[in-house]
Every structure is written in structure tokens, then in C-alpha cells.
Design an enzyme around this catalytic site. Structure first.
Site, short mmCIF file in Angstrom:
data_model
loop_
_atom_site.label_atom_id
_atom_site.label_comp_id
_atom_site.label_asym_id
_atom_site.label_seq_id
_atom_site.Cartn_x
_atom_site.Cartn_y
_atom_site.Cartn_z
N ASN A 1 12.19 14.47 66.96
CA ASN A 1 11.67 13.92 65.71
C ASN A 1 11.45 14.96 64.62
O ASN A 1 10.82 14.68 63.62
CB ASN A 1 10.38 13.13 65.95
CG ASN A 1 9.29 14.00 66.50
OD1 ASN A 1 9.55 15.13 66.90
ND2 ASN A 1 8.08 13.50 66.53
N CYS A 2 11.99 16.18 64.80
CA CYS A 2 11.89 17.21 63.76
C CYS A 2 13.03 17.05 62.78
O CYS A 2 14.16 16.77 63.17
CB CYS A 2 11.96 18.61 64.36
SG CYS A 2 10.42 19.14 65.10
N LEU A 3 12.73 17.25 61.51
CA LEU A 3 13.77 17.17 60.48
C LEU A 3 14.59 18.44 60.44
O LEU A 3 14.22 19.47 60.81
CB LEU A 3 13.13 16.91 59.11
CG LEU A 3 12.31 15.63 59.04
CD1 LEU A 3 11.65 15.54 57.68
CD2 LEU A 3 13.17 14.42 59.30
#
Length: 111
Positions: A109-111
């Protein structure tokens, strides 16, 4: 494809600088990845790197920020299980940058 050479071995990286092959990780590779991020590794960094690798072995994924903070707190104590402590070690995204240096995949879920 991105890559760098450590001790005569070519280490392939993905487009964001994460290891393509997790078995390529070594302390020397971690130091090289940290230099690319402008980080000089201290004992506190190594403690968190070991915690990240332990989390990955236990849960088979790289932790997002909230689970990382909780897990570090459980393993290293409440003084180190804080967002600000981790932000100082691995700016600007402790879960992403710490995972990269620990040789783990990018947290999902990290950009």
C-alpha cells in the site's frame, strides 16, 4: 533495468530500486542501497532492518507503516516503536525505504 555491482556481483533492481531477487541481499548490498537513499546506517538502522526481515519471514509480506510501528514497539520497546523514531531513521517513508534497504519487496500500500 537498473543494477549496481557489489564485490563483483551485479545486483539487479526494479525501477524503484528494490531488489529483483531477495537472495541478493547482504549487509554490503544494504549499505549500497542506503547510500542511494542518502542514509548512513547506524546500530538503530540495523535493529529495524532485522525487525523488518523478521516481520517478512513471519507474515510473508513487507509491513505498511502502522504494522511496522506496532511490531517495532513489540520487539524493541515503546521508545523505538514510534513513527517519529522510524521517520528519523528512514525518511520520508520508513516502511518503503526500510523495506528497500532490508532487501524486501515494496509494501503493497505504499505509493
Amino acid at each position: 533495468m537498473n543494477s549496481f555491482v557489489i564485490e563483483g556481483r551485479e545486483i539487479p533492481l526494479d525501477k524503484e530500486g528494490f531488489l529483483r531477487n531477495l537472495e541478493d541481499w547482504s549487509p554490503e548490498v544494504a549499505r549500497a542501497l542506503a547510500v542511494q537513499e542518502g542514509i548512513e546506517l547506524t546500530d538503530d538502522h540495523w535493529d529495524v532492518i532485522r525487525i523488518l526481515q523478521q516481520f517478512y519471514r513471519e507474515f510473508e509480506l513487507s509491513p505498511a507503516m502502522r504494522p511496522l510501528v506496532k511490531y517495532v514497539g513489540q520487539q524493541l520497546g515503546p521508545d523505538k516503536g514510534r513513527s517519529i523514531f522510524l521517520m528519523q531513521l528512514f525518511p520520508p517513508s520508513p516502511a518503503k525505504i526500510g523495506s528497500k534497504i532490508a532487501g524486501l519487496p515494496k509494501p503493497t500500500n505504499c505509493l
